[in-house]
Design an enzyme around this catalytic site. Structure first.
Site, PDB file in Angstrom:
ATOM      1  N   ASN A   1      -2.064  -2.000  -3.956  1.00  8.64           N
ATOM      2  CA  ASN A   1      -3.077  -0.846  -3.865  1.00  8.64           C
ATOM      3  C   ASN A   1      -2.609   0.380  -4.996  1.00  8.64           C
ATOM      4  O   ASN A   1      -1.349   0.892  -4.792  1.00  8.64           O
ATOM      5  CB  ASN A   1      -3.200  -0.234  -2.417  1.00  8.64           C
ATOM      6  CG  ASN A   1      -3.998   0.883  -2.282  1.00  8.64           C
ATOM      7  OD1 ASN A   1      -5.330   0.801  -2.258  1.00  8.64           O
ATOM      8  ND2 ASN A   1      -3.474   2.239  -2.380  1.00  8.64           N
ATOM      9  N   GLU A   2      -3.439   0.491  -5.972  1.00 13.68           N
ATOM     10  CA  GLU A   2      -2.845   1.419  -6.782  1.00 13.68           C
ATOM     11  C   GLU A   2      -1.428   1.729  -7.351  1.00 13.68           C
ATOM     12  O   GLU A   2      -0.900   2.777  -6.979  1.00 13.68           O
ATOM     13  CB  GLU A   2      -3.460   2.903  -6.175  1.00 13.68           C
ATOM     14  CG  GLU A   2      -4.742   2.930  -5.543  1.00 13.68           C
ATOM     15  CD  GLU A   2      -5.199   4.215  -4.975  1.00 13.68           C
ATOM     16  OE1 GLU A   2      -4.313   5.263  -4.695  1.00 13.68           O
ATOM     17  OE2 GLU A   2      -6.462   4.601  -4.648  1.00 13.68           O
TER      18      GLU A   2
ATOM     19  N   TYR B   1     -12.679   8.140  -5.839  1.00 15.93           N
ATOM     20  CA  TYR B   1     -12.971   9.388  -4.998  1.00 15.93           C
ATOM     21  C   TYR B   1     -13.504  10.643  -5.922  1.00 15.93           C
ATOM     22  O   TYR B   1     -13.866  11.703  -5.448  1.00 15.93           O
ATOM     23  CB  TYR B   1     -11.561   9.715  -4.513  1.00 15.93           C
ATOM     24  CG  TYR B   1     -11.133   8.978  -3.443  1.00 15.93           C
ATOM     25  CD1 TYR B   1     -11.461   9.262  -2.190  1.00 15.93           C
ATOM     26  CD2 TYR B   1     -10.213   7.936  -3.837  1.00 15.93           C
ATOM     27  CE1 TYR B   1     -11.005   8.217  -1.234  1.00 15.93           C
ATOM     28  CE2 TYR B   1      -9.501   6.923  -2.742  1.00 15.93           C
ATOM     29  CZ  TYR B   1     -10.117   7.320  -1.525  1.00 15.93           C
ATOM     30  OH  TYR B   1      -9.471   6.520  -0.532  1.00 15.93           O
TER      31      TYR B   1
ATOM     32  N   TRP C   1     -13.198   4.977   3.228  1.00 13.25           N
ATOM     33  CA  TRP C   1     -12.118   5.535   3.673  1.00 13.25           C
ATOM     34  C   TRP C   1     -12.314   6.663   4.318  1.00 13.25           C
ATOM     35  O   TRP C   1     -12.836   7.508   3.769  1.00 13.25           O
ATOM     36  CB  TRP C   1     -11.331   5.688   2.556  1.00 13.25           C
ATOM     37  CG  TRP C   1      -9.863   6.257   2.760  1.00 13.25           C
ATOM     38  CD1 TRP C   1      -9.349   7.244   3.064  1.00 13.25           C
ATOM     39  CD2 TRP C   1      -8.762   5.176   3.066  1.00 13.25           C
ATOM     40  NE1 TRP C   1      -8.150   7.406   3.402  1.00 13.25           N
ATOM     41  CE2 TRP C   1      -7.652   6.054   3.411  1.00 13.25           C
ATOM     42  CE3 TRP C   1      -8.471   3.997   2.798  1.00 13.25           C
ATOM     43  CZ2 TRP C   1      -6.342   5.664   3.912  1.00 13.25           C
ATOM     44  CZ3 TRP C   1      -7.133   3.601   3.531  1.00 13.25           C
ATOM     45  CH2 TRP C   1      -6.264   4.387   3.773  1.00 13.25           C
TER      46      TRP C   1
ATOM     47  N   HIS D   1       0.994  -1.122   0.041  1.00 11.63           N
ATOM     48  CA  HIS D   1      -0.026  -0.090   0.023  1.00 11.63           C
ATOM     49  C   HIS D   1       1.104   1.272   0.020  1.00 11.63           C
ATOM     50  O   HIS D   1       0.987   2.091   1.137  1.00 11.63           O
ATOM     51  CB  HIS D   1      -1.049   0.168   1.285  1.00 11.63           C
ATOM     52  CG  HIS D   1      -2.006   0.845   1.167  1.00 11.63           C
ATOM     53  ND1 HIS D   1      -3.288   0.465   1.010  1.00 11.63           N
ATOM     54  CD2 HIS D   1      -2.072   2.244   0.680  1.00 11.63           C
ATOM     55  CE1 HIS D   1      -4.261   1.475   1.049  1.00 11.63           C
ATOM     56  NE2 HIS D   1      -3.542   2.776   0.768  1.00 11.63           N
TER      57      HIS D   1
ATOM     58  N   PHE E   1      -9.964  12.745   6.312  1.00  6.98           N
ATOM     59  CA  PHE E   1     -10.958  11.716   5.678  1.00  6.98           C
ATOM     60  C   PHE E   1     -11.855  11.003   6.376  1.00  6.98           C
ATOM     61  O   PHE E   1     -12.499  10.252   6.179  1.00  6.98           O
ATOM     62  CB  PHE E   1      -9.981  10.624   4.861  1.00  6.98           C
ATOM     63  CG  PHE E   1      -9.820  11.291   3.374  1.00  6.98           C
ATOM     64  CD1 PHE E   1     -10.619  10.834   2.369  1.00  6.98           C
ATOM     65  CD2 PHE E   1      -8.571  11.978   3.270  1.00  6.98           C
ATOM     66  CE1 PHE E   1     -10.167  11.351   0.927  1.00  6.98           C
ATOM     67  CE2 PHE E   1      -8.222  12.332   1.958  1.00  6.98           C
ATOM     68  CZ  PHE E   1      -9.143  12.030   0.786  1.00  6.98           C
TER      69      PHE E   1
ATOM     70  N   GLU F   1      -2.045  11.538   5.172  1.00  4.67           N
ATOM     71  CA  GLU F   1      -2.185  11.243   3.906  1.00  4.67           C
ATOM     72  C   GLU F   1      -1.109  11.560   3.039  1.00  4.67           C
ATOM     73  O   GLU F   1      -1.360  12.659   2.286  1.00  4.67           O
ATOM     74  CB  GLU F   1      -3.498  12.129   3.457  1.00  4.67           C
ATOM     75  CG  GLU F   1      -4.996  11.640   3.976  1.00  4.67           C
ATOM     76  CD  GLU F   1      -5.342  10.257   3.443  1.00  4.67           C
ATOM     77  OE1 GLU F   1      -5.119  10.145   2.128  1.00  4.67           O
ATOM     78  OE2 GLU F   1      -6.009   9.458   3.966  1.00  4.67           O
ATOM     79  N   TRP F   2      -0.332  10.901   2.989  1.00  2.88           N
ATOM     80  CA  TRP F   2       1.085  11.022   1.969  1.00  2.88           C
ATOM     81  C   TRP F   2       1.491  12.215   1.873  1.00  2.88           C
ATOM     82  O   TRP F   2       1.573  12.805   3.021  1.00  2.88           O
ATOM     83  CB  TRP F   2       0.311  10.555   0.665  1.00  2.88           C
ATOM     84  CG  TRP F   2      -0.263   9.135   0.438  1.00  2.88           C
ATOM     85  CD1 TRP F   2      -1.473   8.985   0.205  1.00  2.88           C
ATOM     86  CD2 TRP F   2       0.217   7.823   1.140  1.00  2.88           C
ATOM     87  NE1 TRP F   2      -1.922   7.561   0.218  1.00  2.88           N
ATOM     88  CE2 TRP F   2      -0.753   7.068   0.785  1.00  2.88           C
ATOM     89  CE3 TRP F   2       1.259   7.307   1.881  1.00  2.88           C
ATOM     90  CZ2 TRP F   2      -0.790   5.636   1.320  1.00  2.88           C
ATOM     91  CZ3 TRP F   2       1.313   6.096   1.896  1.00  2.88           C
ATOM     92  CH2 TRP F   2       0.341   5.276   1.933  1.00  2.88           C
TER      93      TRP F   2
ATOM     94  N   GLU G   1     -12.352   1.535  -1.801  1.00  2.51           N
ATOM     95  CA  GLU G   1     -12.160   2.911  -1.029  1.00  2.51           C
ATOM     96  C   GLU G   1     -13.178   3.943  -1.696  1.00  2.51           C
ATOM     97  O   GLU G   1     -13.273   3.426  -2.877  1.00  2.51           O
ATOM     98  CB  GLU G   1     -10.578   3.380  -1.067  1.00  2.51           C
ATOM     99  CG  GLU G   1      -9.635   2.468  -0.385  1.00  2.51           C
ATOM    100  CD  GLU G   1      -8.325   3.255  -0.596  1.00  2.51           C
ATOM    101  OE1 GLU G   1      -8.247   4.544  -0.970  1.00  2.51           O
ATOM    102  OE2 GLU G   1      -7.248   2.662  -0.617  1.00  2.51           O
TER     103      GLU G   1
END
Length: 577
Positions: free
Chosen positions: A220-221, A333, A428, A176, A444, A435-436, A390
């Site tokens: 994940n992505e 999203y 999510w 992830h 969130f 968040e990154w 998500e």
């Protein structure tokens, strides 16, 4: 010479006209939804009507859950993200100015706080992850068994058992967005040795945790990870590519192309390793969590770019692994407005704090498009089922999250009515987290976190709304009306919302956040499912001049920079002489 110049001018104008004509022909195709939404029951419903009943058709097969991941929430995790955030040259936004950022949400030392919230929420599935670098803290040159940290294994066993003891099924993600620090040195996913390392890691996780896992997510992505890490340099290790490297990043031999090719092979190898038989009586389904969204053009001239971006971001990876999936997880999203000039902040749209456009119709469109693309053309049967792995919105004030939740669940229900086999929905996320590269700015969570007062949790109203829906499986007209009416009251009072994405003076958004959010007004657009009105052709034509002006400005700035660099080198050369 004059004749040559005239011919070239005429040729350029002809090419431009052909390009414009092609864009005009393709624009309706890009904007048009795949088919009309089956929403007759919404329009004719009485005040106390049920708009969606997720348990009606197949009992309790459909599930509701929540999702999280190690890098977002685990403390005592000295991973590549902490190393990246501590850099002096380009620190992560909204990280150093937050109390105790390294604690994240203390999910490692105190997982019970989050697990209790999940249990209270009434959902039945928890998606979480195991951190590769925590479990395997050094490069496994002599195999995983020689490099594994037994304490980390025990820690994850405790978390998974605690989840099971609360009646939760678990969905475990293996990768992830957090590459072990030891892999960064040799190039990570751009190096083929990572394929065998990941296969061994997947096999080890099955042996260690398989009896406590109901669903596996290998990646994940990954295309988002490859884009931000290798083409933009805004994620670890944070190396900005050269102009040439950025230009050819998406090619077969570019960093993105090599990374994605290796990830495809790693998924196939992990899929086989997770399905090995004869090692116990558990064989859980294996899938991925794939980031999808609706990509729209900002101007007429951006249509070809959008077509390429849609294929690259939506289908190219799944096309290559579709025969190695038991389910396809989709992370949705919203929408993104794309231009040659960059990712645009369109003032006509509503956005989350993280810069994602709100567009519930898009979830229906994406589900139907995937189903039509991958189902058997002769039988109409899907090769795999779908899970919304998500979906959520960054909304500190919790004024948009409630209608956002309702409208996206109605989109899932509409897709199921149209025949798309969707088995579950994961929101999510549980509590506000890291968040990154946006740090702690976007919120969130269904639960807010007071980082000043020992990470104290506070339930938002959306928590209780989701609890009602998850326990009953029902979305009612009363819930939809109450959620949208609350937002309209905020709009009528001139409500403002935080926004955490960095933009330039033209409204272009970059992959970087803000240390402190700015405030934006709530949009007047009616973005509810089935109510969204797409802009007309005229707006896309007019915007061509705006995009041309932005590109001209970029060209002037680039030439100025190159001229300054050349002059600087000349001065240094003169001094050396």
């Amino acid at each position: 010479m004059a004749n040559c110049l005239g011919i070239c001018t005429v040729g350029a104008l002809a090419a431009l006209l052909i390009y414009a004509a092609a864009c005009s022909i393709l624009l309706p195709y890009v904007l048009r939804p795949p088919r009309l939404l089956p929403l007759e029951h919404l329009a004719s419903a009485s005040e106390d009507a049920i708009l969606a009943d997720f348990f009606e058709r197949d009992g309790s097969r459909f599930f509701f859950g929540v999702a999280t991941a190690p890098a977002h929430v685990e403390d005592d995790l000295n991973d590549s993200w902490v190393e990246f955030a501590r850099r002096e040259d380009r620190p992560v936004a909204a990280w150093r100015d937050v109390p105790s950022p390294g604690l994240r949400l203390r999910f490692w030392s105190d997982p019970e706080t989050e697990l209790d919230l999940v249990q209270e929420m009434g959902v039945t599935v928890l998606r979480l992850g195991v951190d590769w670098g925590r479990l395997i803290p050094s490069e496994p040159l002599r195999g995983v068994a020689a490099a594994v940290d037994p304490a980390a294994v025990d820690g994850y066993l405790h978390i998974l058992r605690s989840a099971r003891n609360r009646g939760l099924r678990t969905m475990v993600t293996l990768f992830h967005h957090s590459l072990p620090r030891w892999a960064l040195g040799y190039g990570g996913w751009t190096d083929s040795r990572t394929i065998s390392y990941f296969r061994e890691f997947a096999a080890f996780c099955r042996e260690s945790f398989g009896h406590l896992v109901d669903y596996w997510v290998t990646f994940n992505e990954p295309h988002i990870f490859a884009l931000f890490s290798h083409c933009l340099g805004t994620w670890p290790p944070g190396r900005r590519p050269s102009f040439l490297g950025a230009t050819f990043c998406f090619s077969r031999f570019g960093s993105y192309g090599r990374a994605m090719n290796n990830i495809v092979e790693a998924h196939k190898a992990a899929y086989a390793a997770l399905h090995v038989t004869g090692r116990g009586d558990y064989d859980s389904p294996v899938g991925v969590a794939h980031h999808v969204g609706v990509i729209r053009p900002y101007s007429l001239m951006d249509v070809p770019l959008v077509i390429v971006a849609r294929w690259l971001m939506q289908y190219s990876w799944i096309d290559l692994i579709q025969e190695h999936l038991d389910f396809c997880g989709l992370n949705f999203y919203g929408q993104e407005v794309l231009s040659f000039a960059g990712l645009m902040l369109d003032e006509d749209e509503e956005y989350s704090e993280a810069g994602r456009g709100v567009y519930p119709d898009g979830l229906y469109e994406v589900l139907l498009a995937f189903h039509n693309r991958y189902k058997n053309p002769r039988t109409g049967q899907p090769p795999f089922r779908y899970i919304i792995t998500e979906n959520g919105i960054a909304d500190d004030r919790d004024v948009i999250r409630r209608p956002y939740l309702v409208e996206h669940l109605l989109a899932v229900s509409a897709a199921r009515r149209a025949g798309v086999p969707v088995d579950g929905y994961l929101h999510w996320t549980i509590s506000d987290n890291w968040e990154w590269s946006d740090g702690y700015c976007p919120k969130f969570g269904l639960v807010s976190v007071d980082r000043i007062h020992n990470l104290t949790r506070h339930h938002r109203p959306s928590f209780y709304l989701y609890k009602q829906i998850a326990e009953s499986g029902i979305v009612s007209k009363a819930q939809r009306h109450a959620a949208w009416s609350a937002l309209q009251r905020e709009l009528g009072e001139g409500g403002l919302r935080p926004f955490c994405r960095k933009t330039d003076r033209f409204g272009r958004m970059w992959a970087e956040g803000l240390d402190a959010p700015i405030l934006r007004p709530i949009s007047e657009r009616n973005w509810r499912l089935g109510h969204y009105v797409i802009n007309g052709m005229l707006k896309y034509v007019v915007r061509c001049a705006e995009v041309a002006a932005m590109r001209l400005n970029d060209a002037v700035e680039l030439l100025t920079q190159l001229s300054g660099n050349w002059a600087s080198r000349q001065e240094r050369g003169g001094e050396e002489l």
